[in-house]
Every structure is written in C-alpha cells, then in structure tokens.
Design a protein around this motif. Structure first.
Motif, PDB file in Angstrom:
ATOM      1  N   GLU A 116       0.428  14.556   2.485  1.00 54.23           N
ATOM      2  CA  GLU A 116       0.447  14.812   3.924  1.00 54.23           C
ATOM      3  C   GLU A 116      -0.733  15.710   4.256  1.00 54.23           C
ATOM      4  O   GLU A 116      -0.905  16.773   3.653  1.00 54.23           O
ATOM      5  CB  GLU A 116       1.751  15.456   4.375  1.00 54.23           C
ATOM      6  N   TRP A 117      -1.543  15.246   5.190  1.00 55.62           N
ATOM      7  CA  TRP A 117      -2.741  15.967   5.590  1.00 55.62           C
ATOM      8  C   TRP A 117      -2.735  16.128   7.103  1.00 55.62           C
ATOM      9  O   TRP A 117      -2.114  15.333   7.817  1.00 55.62           O
ATOM     10  CB  TRP A 117      -3.997  15.188   5.178  1.00 55.62           C
ATOM     11  N   VAL A 118      -3.451  17.129   7.573  1.00 58.07           N
ATOM     12  CA  VAL A 118      -3.608  17.319   9.014  1.00 58.07           C
ATOM     13  C   VAL A 118      -5.092  17.449   9.339  1.00 58.07           C
ATOM     14  O   VAL A 118      -5.889  17.925   8.523  1.00 58.07           O
ATOM     15  CB  VAL A 118      -2.838  18.546   9.533  1.00 58.07           C
ATOM     16  N   VAL A 119      -5.443  17.003  10.544  1.00 55.66           N
ATOM     17  CA  VAL A 119      -6.814  17.072  11.036  1.00 55.66           C
ATOM     18  C   VAL A 119      -6.843  17.979  12.255  1.00 55.66           C
ATOM     19  O   VAL A 119      -6.008  17.867  13.157  1.00 55.66           O
ATOM     20  CB  VAL A 119      -7.337  15.667  11.420  1.00 55.66           C
ATOM     21  N   PHE A 120      -7.827  18.880  12.274  1.00 53.75           N
ATOM     22  CA  PHE A 120      -8.058  19.740  13.429  1.00 53.75           C
ATOM     23  C   PHE A 120      -9.460  19.471  13.959  1.00 53.75           C
ATOM     24  O   PHE A 120     -10.441  19.583  13.215  1.00 53.75           O
ATOM     25  CB  PHE A 120      -7.942  21.220  13.047  1.00 53.75           C
ATOM     26  N   LEU A 121      -9.560  19.085  15.216  1.00 57.43           N
ATOM     27  CA  LEU A 121     -10.867  18.907  15.823  1.00 57.43           C
ATOM     28  C   LEU A 121     -11.542  20.266  15.983  1.00 57.43           C
ATOM     29  O   LEU A 121     -10.889  21.307  16.008  1.00 57.43           O
ATOM     30  CB  LEU A 121     -10.727  18.214  17.175  1.00 57.43           C
ATOM     31  N   ALA A 122     -12.868  20.249  16.079  1.00 64.13           N
ATOM     32  CA  ALA A 122     -13.635  21.496  16.092  1.00 64.13           C
ATOM     33  C   ALA A 122     -13.203  22.417  17.223  1.00 64.13           C
ATOM     34  O   ALA A 122     -13.186  23.647  17.068  1.00 64.13           O
ATOM     35  CB  ALA A 122     -15.119  21.182  16.195  1.00 64.13           C
ATOM     36  N   ALA A 123     -12.850  21.842  18.380  1.00 68.34           N
ATOM     37  CA  ALA A 123     -12.463  22.663  19.530  1.00 68.34           C
ATOM     38  C   ALA A 123     -11.092  23.320  19.340  1.00 68.34           C
ATOM     39  O   ALA A 123     -10.760  24.286  20.036  1.00 68.34           O
ATOM     40  CB  ALA A 123     -12.453  21.815  20.799  1.00 68.34           C
ATOM     41  N   ASN A 124     -10.320  22.827  18.390  1.00 77.46           N
ATOM     42  CA  ASN A 124      -8.982  23.342  18.131  1.00 77.46           C
ATOM     43  C   ASN A 124      -9.079  24.510  17.142  1.00 77.46           C
ATOM     44  O   ASN A 124      -8.664  24.409  15.984  1.00 77.46           O
ATOM     45  CB  ASN A 124      -8.092  22.232  17.591  1.00 77.46           C
ATOM     46  N   THR A 125      -9.634  25.630  17.592  1.00 77.32           N
ATOM     47  CA  THR A 125      -9.918  26.744  16.693  1.00 77.32           C
ATOM     48  C   THR A 125      -8.666  27.501  16.257  1.00 77.32           C
ATOM     49  O   THR A 125      -8.635  28.082  15.171  1.00 77.32           O
ATOM     50  CB  THR A 125     -10.900  27.727  17.359  1.00 77.32           C
ATOM     51  N   LYS A 126      -7.619  27.489  17.062  1.00 80.60           N
ATOM     52  CA  LYS A 126      -6.391  28.203  16.689  1.00 80.60           C
ATOM     53  C   LYS A 126      -5.576  27.443  15.643  1.00 80.60           C
ATOM     54  O   LYS A 126      -4.814  28.056  14.893  1.00 80.60           O
ATOM     55  CB  LYS A 126      -5.537  28.466  17.933  1.00 80.60           C
ATOM     56  N   GLU A 127      -5.707  26.145  15.621  1.00 80.93           N
ATOM     57  CA  GLU A 127      -5.030  25.286  14.639  1.00 80.93           C
ATOM     58  C   GLU A 127      -3.514  25.500  14.634  1.00 80.93           C
ATOM     59  O   GLU A 127      -2.869  25.467  13.591  1.00 80.93           O
ATOM     60  CB  GLU A 127      -5.618  25.496  13.238  1.00 80.93           C
ATOM     61  N   GLU A 128      -2.961  25.729  15.815  1.00 84.96           N
ATOM     62  CA  GLU A 128      -1.511  25.880  15.911  1.00 84.96           C
ATOM     63  C   GLU A 128      -0.809  24.527  15.882  1.00 84.96           C
ATOM     64  O   GLU A 128       0.314  24.412  15.380  1.00 84.96           O
ATOM     65  CB  GLU A 128      -1.159  26.640  17.196  1.00 84.96           C
ATOM     66  N   GLU A 129      -1.450  23.511  16.427  1.00 89.50           N
ATOM     67  CA  GLU A 129      -0.937  22.141  16.377  1.00 89.50           C
ATOM     68  C   GLU A 129      -2.069  21.238  15.913  1.00 89.50           C
ATOM     69  O   GLU A 129      -3.222  21.404  16.334  1.00 89.50           O
ATOM     70  CB  GLU A 129      -0.448  21.687  17.757  1.00 89.50           C
ATOM     71  N   CYS A 130      -1.755  20.277  15.050  1.00 86.02           N
ATOM     72  CA  CYS A 130      -2.801  19.386  14.541  1.00 86.02           C
ATOM     73  C   CYS A 130      -3.164  18.330  15.591  1.00 86.02           C
ATOM     74  O   CYS A 130      -2.364  18.013  16.477  1.00 86.02           O
ATOM     75  CB  CYS A 130      -2.352  18.717  13.249  1.00 86.02           C
ATOM     76  N   ASP A 131      -4.372  17.801  15.471  1.00 89.93           N
ATOM     77  CA  ASP A 131      -4.798  16.715  16.354  1.00 89.93           C
ATOM     78  C   ASP A 131      -4.426  15.354  15.773  1.00 89.93           C
ATOM     79  O   ASP A 131      -4.185  14.399  16.518  1.00 89.93           O
ATOM     80  CB  ASP A 131      -6.313  16.798  16.573  1.00 89.93           C
ATOM     81  N   PHE A 132      -4.403  15.265  14.448  1.00 92.92           N
ATOM     82  CA  PHE A 132      -3.971  14.051  13.750  1.00 92.92           C
ATOM     83  C   PHE A 132      -3.212  14.470  12.503  1.00 92.92           C
ATOM     84  O   PHE A 132      -3.452  15.546  11.937  1.00 92.92           O
ATOM     85  CB  PHE A 132      -5.166  13.181  13.335  1.00 92.92           C
ATOM     86  N   LYS A 133      -2.305  13.597  12.088  1.00 93.29           N
ATOM     87  CA  LYS A 133      -1.562  13.809  10.845  1.00 93.29           C
ATOM     88  C   LYS A 133      -1.647  12.535  10.009  1.00 93.29           C
ATOM     89  O   LYS A 133      -1.574  11.428  10.548  1.00 93.29           O
ATOM     90  CB  LYS A 133      -0.102  14.152  11.149  1.00 93.29           C
ATOM     91  N   ILE A 134      -1.794  12.696   8.704  1.00 92.76           N
ATOM     92  CA  ILE A 134      -1.931  11.555   7.798  1.00 92.76           C
ATOM     93  C   ILE A 134      -0.836  11.650   6.747  1.00 92.76           C
ATOM     94  O   ILE A 134      -0.707  12.676   6.067  1.00 92.76           O
ATOM     95  CB  ILE A 134      -3.309  11.541   7.111  1.00 92.76           C
ATOM     96  N   THR A 135      -0.036  10.614   6.619  1.00 95.35           N
ATOM     97  CA  THR A 135       1.023  10.595   5.618  1.00 95.35           C
ATOM     98  C   THR A 135       0.966   9.288   4.845  1.00 95.35           C
ATOM     99  O   THR A 135       0.537   8.259   5.354  1.00 95.35           O
ATOM    100  CB  THR A 135       2.423  10.732   6.257  1.00 95.35           C
TER     101      THR A 135
END
Length: 225
Positions: A116-135
């Motif tokens: 399980e992986w998560v992706v954070f876009l560059a603008a999402n600096t707080k990384e409180e919620e992921c932009d994409f999830k990979i399972t």
C-alpha cells in the motif's frame, strides 16, 4: 517525436502535464522487450505498437528518468534515503530541484502484509490526506490506483495486457487507464515499482553509493560544526 494525443477537454487529472490526459479509456503495455529496444529497460507501448516512454537508469546518480521516444526526459525519479517508508520523489524534466517537484510516493507503513502506497502532490505540503492511493501487488502485476482515499480507481495494472497482436515478451503486462487520468503519471509509478522490484545489482549498487555519499557528507558537516 512521440505522437501525443490531443489534450482532453478536462485536465483535472493532470499530475505531470495536461497533454497526458485524454478523454477516453486507454490501454497500455509495459515490457522490457519493446520492438527495436535492446536496453532491457522498462518501456511503455501503446495499442499501435509504438514505444511512447522508456525508463532510463542513470547509474552514476542513482536516478531513473522517464523519457519519450526522442530521449527527452519527461520526469526524473529518485529515492529519498534515510526514510522509513521508501519515499520516492518525482521531478519535472531532468531537474531534481525542490521547485520542480511534482509528487512524492511512499509506503503507508514500514511493515506491510500487502503493498500500500500513497502519493502526495507537491502542493500538498502538509500531507494530511493523500492525493492518490495504490494497493495491490506489483510482483503479481495486479494493483489499482485510487483517487485519494476514495474507492474511485483511476488506473489498474493487469497481468495480461490487452494489446492484441503485439509480441512483447512473456513478462509483458498492461494497464487500463480511466479517461482524464494522467497516463505519464501511471507510467512513472510503474517505472518506480519496476526499479524497486528488479533486484538489479547495478541499481542496488548505485543506490548504495549515493546513500554512502550522503551519509559521508552529513558526517563531514557534523564534524565541521
């Protein structure tokens, strides 16, 4: 040059570039035996049998680039060392400068029963919620990419590619990509997972060398301080 499809009416799914978002479902294949390519690197092939992207490993730096057919870097990918979650960073073009960061990828946990992986876009600096999830499982060529923490799959990797009539080697696999999803983003993720699972001594050696260099630099800085 690669024959890039026209931009879709909506570019809301763009991660790398709106040019890589099309308004219809897209089937691609991944192979290390693309026609006319003897490098052994991972290539992305479209339904016409054309290679549209190729992973290019820069052994001296430990970086991997996704390049187009003309060899122009689309993104540069690098592992971020001394992290617990195998974080990778992806930058625009051939840059590795923070201002050109597009997104980061990391495991959700150090110890996992399933990938399980998560992706954070560059603008999402707080990384409180992921932009994409990979399972799923890259080794089994079966994983899905979801928008955020939703159940909306924007792309799926499949063990058997759907490009009929193309001879791409017995280990070729495919991806089914939803309309308006950035297909270069999907291909960049595939290239990273391929590097992580290749077990190539050259790759592992380059990664170790870069990590050792960074550790030595940090030690030297501490001593100087």
């Amino acid at each position: 040059m690669v024959n890039i499809p026209p931009p879709a009416a909506s570019s809301s799914g763009a991660v790398i570039n709106p040019l890589f978002c099309v308004g219809y479902p897209l089937d691609l294949a991944f192979t290390t035996k693309a026609p006319g390519d003897k490098s052994g690197q991972l290539s992305t092939v479209d339904s016409s049998g054309n290679t549209i992207f190729r992973a290019k490993r820069l052994a001296w730096s430990g970086f991997t680039q996704l390049v187009d057919l003309a060899g122009h870097p689309v993104v540069t990918m690098k592992a971020k060392f001394r992290t617990m979650h195998d974080r990778w960073q992806v930058f625009a073009g051939e840059s590795t400068e923070p201002k050109d960061l597009l997104f980061s990828l990391k495991r959700t946990s150090t110890f996992q029963l399933h990938d399980e992986w998560v992706v954070f876009l560059a603008a999402n600096t707080k990384e409180e919620e992921c932009d994409f999830k990979i399972t799923g499982s890259y080794r089994k060529k079966n994983y899905s990419i979801y928008r955020g923490n939703s159940s909306l799959a924007v792309a799926q990797m499949i063990k058997e590619h759907k490009l009929a009539g193309l001879s791409l080697g017995k280990h070729a696999y495919g991806a089914s990509i939803s309309p308006n999803c950035d297909y270069a983003f999907v291909c960049a993720l595939a290239a990273i997972f391929h590097e992580l699972n290749s077990g190539d001594p050259q790759t592992l050696g380059a990664v170790a060398a870069v990590a050792a260099g960074q550790a030595a630099g940090a030690a030297a800085g501490a001593a100087a301080g």
